[in-house]
Design a protein around this motif. Structure first.
Motif, mmCIF file in Angstrom:
data_model
loop_
_atom_site.group_PDB
_atom_site.id
_atom_site.type_symbol
_atom_site.label_atom_id
_atom_site.label_comp_id
_atom_site.label_asym_id
_atom_site.label_seq_id
_atom_site.Cartn_x
_atom_site.Cartn_y
_atom_site.Cartn_z
ATOM 1 N N SER A 287 45.703 27.081 51.375
ATOM 2 C CA SER A 287 44.760 26.347 52.224
ATOM 3 C C SER A 287 44.888 26.748 53.688
ATOM 4 C CB SER A 287 44.972 24.831 52.074
ATOM 5 O OG SER A 287 46.303 24.495 52.406
ATOM 6 N N SER A 288 46.055 27.250 54.089
ATOM 7 C CA SER A 288 46.231 27.661 55.486
ATOM 8 C C SER A 288 45.658 29.055 55.745
ATOM 9 C CB SER A 288 47.712 27.645 55.853
ATOM 10 O OG SER A 288 48.418 28.577 55.060
ATOM 11 N N ASN A 289 45.314 29.767 54.687
ATOM 12 C CA ASN A 289 44.753 31.104 54.824
ATOM 13 C C ASN A 289 43.246 30.994 55.070
ATOM 14 O OD1 ASN A 289 44.154 33.807 54.688
ATOM 15 N ND2 ASN A 289 44.288 33.912 52.472
ATOM 16 N N ARG A 290 42.834 31.302 56.280
ATOM 17 C CA ARG A 290 41.418 31.165 56.646
ATOM 18 C C ARG A 290 40.533 32.203 55.970
ATOM 19 N NH1 ARG A 290 39.378 29.033 61.570
ATOM 20 N NH2 ARG A 290 38.284 30.999 61.673
ATOM 21 N N ASN A 291 41.048 33.397 55.768
ATOM 22 C CA ASN A 291 40.243 34.474 55.187
ATOM 23 C C ASN A 291 40.510 34.603 53.695
ATOM 24 O OD1 ASN A 291 38.972 35.266 57.590
ATOM 25 N ND2 ASN A 291 40.754 36.442 58.193
ATOM 26 N N LYS A 292 39.705 33.921 52.929
ATOM 27 C CA LYS A 292 39.768 34.052 51.479
ATOM 28 C C LYS A 292 38.648 35.019 51.097
ATOM 29 C CE LYS A 292 41.578 29.406 50.695
ATOM 30 N NZ LYS A 292 41.766 29.053 52.089
ATOM 31 N N TYR A 293 39.030 36.241 50.794
ATOM 32 C CA TYR A 293 38.031 37.266 50.529
ATOM 33 C C TYR A 293 37.329 37.033 49.193
ATOM 34 C CZ TYR A 293 40.159 39.561 54.487
ATOM 35 O OH TYR A 293 40.639 39.836 55.743
ATOM 36 N N ARG A 294 36.012 37.133 49.224
ATOM 37 C CA ARG A 294 35.178 36.892 48.042
ATOM 38 C C ARG A 294 35.600 37.792 46.875
ATOM 39 N NH1 ARG A 294 30.963 34.078 47.798
ATOM 40 N NH2 ARG A 294 30.754 34.058 50.049
ATOM 41 N N ALA A 295 35.816 39.062 47.137
ATOM 42 C CA ALA A 295 36.191 39.991 46.063
ATOM 43 C C ALA A 295 37.514 39.577 45.425
ATOM 44 C CB ALA A 295 36.272 41.420 46.595
ATOM 45 N N VAL A 296 38.450 39.084 46.220
ATOM 46 C CA VAL A 296 39.745 38.656 45.689
ATOM 47 C C VAL A 296 39.573 37.390 44.854
ATOM 48 C CG1 VAL A 296 42.063 37.837 46.281
ATOM 49 C CG2 VAL A 296 41.055 39.746 47.542
ATOM 50 N N VAL A 297 38.781 36.434 45.342
ATOM 51 C CA VAL A 297 38.538 35.197 44.595
ATOM 52 C C VAL A 297 37.868 35.534 43.264
ATOM 53 C CG1 VAL A 297 37.244 33.019 44.584
ATOM 54 C CG2 VAL A 297 38.492 33.712 46.639
ATOM 55 N N TYR A 298 36.853 36.396 43.285
ATOM 56 C CA TYR A 298 36.160 36.774 42.050
ATOM 57 C C TYR A 298 37.108 37.510 41.107
ATOM 58 C CZ TYR A 298 31.556 35.621 44.057
ATOM 59 O OH TYR A 298 30.477 34.976 44.588
ATOM 60 N N TYR A 299 37.921 38.387 41.648
ATOM 61 C CA TYR A 299 38.902 39.129 40.850
ATOM 62 C C TYR A 299 39.851 38.147 40.158
ATOM 63 C CZ TYR A 299 43.181 41.856 40.042
ATOM 64 O OH TYR A 299 44.311 42.408 39.494
ATOM 65 N N MET A 300 40.364 37.190 40.904
ATOM 66 C CA MET A 300 41.313 36.226 40.348
ATOM 67 C C MET A 300 40.649 35.351 39.276
ATOM 68 S SD MET A 300 44.168 36.977 41.683
ATOM 69 C CE MET A 300 45.130 35.583 41.151
ATOM 70 N N LEU A 301 39.406 34.961 39.501
ATOM 71 C CA LEU A 301 38.692 34.161 38.506
ATOM 72 C C LEU A 301 38.427 34.981 37.243
ATOM 73 C CD1 LEU A 301 36.245 32.258 40.852
ATOM 74 C CD2 LEU A 301 38.032 31.219 39.427
ATOM 75 N N CYS A 302 38.067 36.221 37.413
ATOM 76 C CA CYS A 302 37.835 37.111 36.276
ATOM 77 C C CYS A 302 39.105 37.232 35.441
ATOM 78 C CB CYS A 302 37.378 38.478 36.789
ATOM 79 S SG CYS A 302 37.030 39.680 35.501
ATOM 80 N N ARG A 303 40.232 37.416 36.088
ATOM 81 C CA ARG A 303 41.518 37.522 35.382
ATOM 82 C C ARG A 303 41.896 36.183 34.744
ATOM 83 N NH1 ARG A 303 45.553 41.436 37.345
ATOM 84 N NH2 ARG A 303 46.538 40.703 35.457
ATOM 85 N N HIS A 304 41.650 35.089 35.454
ATOM 86 C CA HIS A 304 41.978 33.757 34.925
ATOM 87 C C HIS A 304 41.300 33.505 33.593
ATOM 88 C CE1 HIS A 304 42.768 29.404 34.965
ATOM 89 N NE2 HIS A 304 41.509 29.280 34.576
ATOM 90 N N PHE A 305 40.029 33.873 33.506
ATOM 91 C CA PHE A 305 39.257 33.620 32.281
ATOM 92 C C PHE A 305 39.334 34.781 31.273
ATOM 93 C CE2 PHE A 305 37.152 30.513 35.091
ATOM 94 C CZ PHE A 305 37.258 29.394 34.276
ATOM 95 N N GLY A 306 40.035 35.857 31.622
ATOM 96 C CA GLY A 306 40.148 36.995 30.711
ATOM 97 C C GLY A 306 38.818 37.683 30.465
ATOM 98 N N LYS A 307 37.984 37.743 31.495
ATOM 99 C CA LYS A 307 36.639 38.303 31.357
ATOM 100 C C LYS A 307 36.521 39.706 31.980
ATOM 101 C CE LYS A 307 34.019 35.240 29.321
ATOM 102 N NZ LYS A 307 33.233 35.623 28.172
ATOM 103 N N GLU A 308 37.597 40.471 31.935
ATOM 104 C CA GLU A 308 37.580 41.812 32.498
ATOM 105 C C GLU A 308 36.490 42.679 31.856
ATOM 106 O OE1 GLU A 308 40.257 40.119 31.531
ATOM 107 O OE2 GLU A 308 41.870 40.364 32.989
ATOM 108 N N ALA A 309 36.150 42.383 30.595
ATOM 109 C CA ALA A 309 35.124 43.160 29.879
ATOM 110 C C ALA A 309 33.755 43.051 30.532
ATOM 111 C CB ALA A 309 35.047 42.703 28.432
ATOM 112 N N ALA A 310 33.535 42.036 31.367
ATOM 113 C CA ALA A 310 32.247 41.901 32.061
ATOM 114 C C ALA A 310 32.007 43.073 33.011
ATOM 115 C CB ALA A 310 32.203 40.583 32.844
ATOM 116 N N TYR A 311 33.069 43.807 33.338
ATOM 117 C CA TYR A 311 32.966 44.934 34.260
ATOM 118 C C TYR A 311 33.133 46.277 33.569
ATOM 119 C CZ TYR A 311 32.964 41.615 38.063
ATOM 120 O OH TYR A 311 32.625 40.609 38.910
ATOM 121 N N SER A 312 33.060 46.303 32.236
ATOM 122 C CA SER A 312 33.248 47.592 31.556
ATOM 123 C C SER A 312 31.942 48.310 31.330
ATOM 124 C CB SER A 312 33.969 47.387 30.239
ATOM 125 O OG SER A 312 33.277 46.490 29.415
#
Length: 113
Positions: free
Chosen positions: A88-113
């Motif tokens: 929460s103290s990190n002001r710059n939460k990069y969109r690509a990093v958030v999307y990357y982490m969500l993709c990994r969280h849900f195991g949806k890496e195949a969406a990018y194959s």
């Protein structure tokens, strides 16, 4: 290296330093490319974690449309978990990093194959 490669390197460093993980560079590159031109705009490159409309946009446009996940409370919980891990103290939460982490969280890496 081009500007996109510089940004990918910056995002990889964020994943290592702020999230304590070794990034899958191939997936990170694909997620970054999937973000489109927004990564070149200072406002579009980051996620406003405290903005409810922004969180809804991530849920609707990314998780439901791009990753094909069904709507439910687990989507909001996953977003909250990723944003909390980013800090929460990190002001710059990069969109690509958030999307990357969500993709990994849900195991949806195949969406990018």
């Amino acid at each position: 290296m081009g500007k996109r490669d510089d940004l990918i390197a910056k995002y990889a460093k964020d994943i290592q330093d702020k999230l304590g993980q070794s990034p899958d560079m191939d997936l990170l590159r694909k997620v970054t490319i999937g973000c489109g031109p927004s990564i070149y705009n200072a406002d579009g490159e980051t996620v406003a974690a405290s903005d409810k409309a922004e969180v809804e946009r991530i849920r609707d446009s990314y998780l439901k449309k791009k990753l094909g996940l069904p709507d439910g409370p687990d989507l909001d919980a996953a977003i909250a978990k990723v944003l909390d891990a980013y800090g929460s103290s990190n002001r710059n939460k990069y969109r690509a990093v958030v999307y990357y982490m969500l993709c990994r969280h849900f195991g949806k890496e195949a969406a990018y194959s």
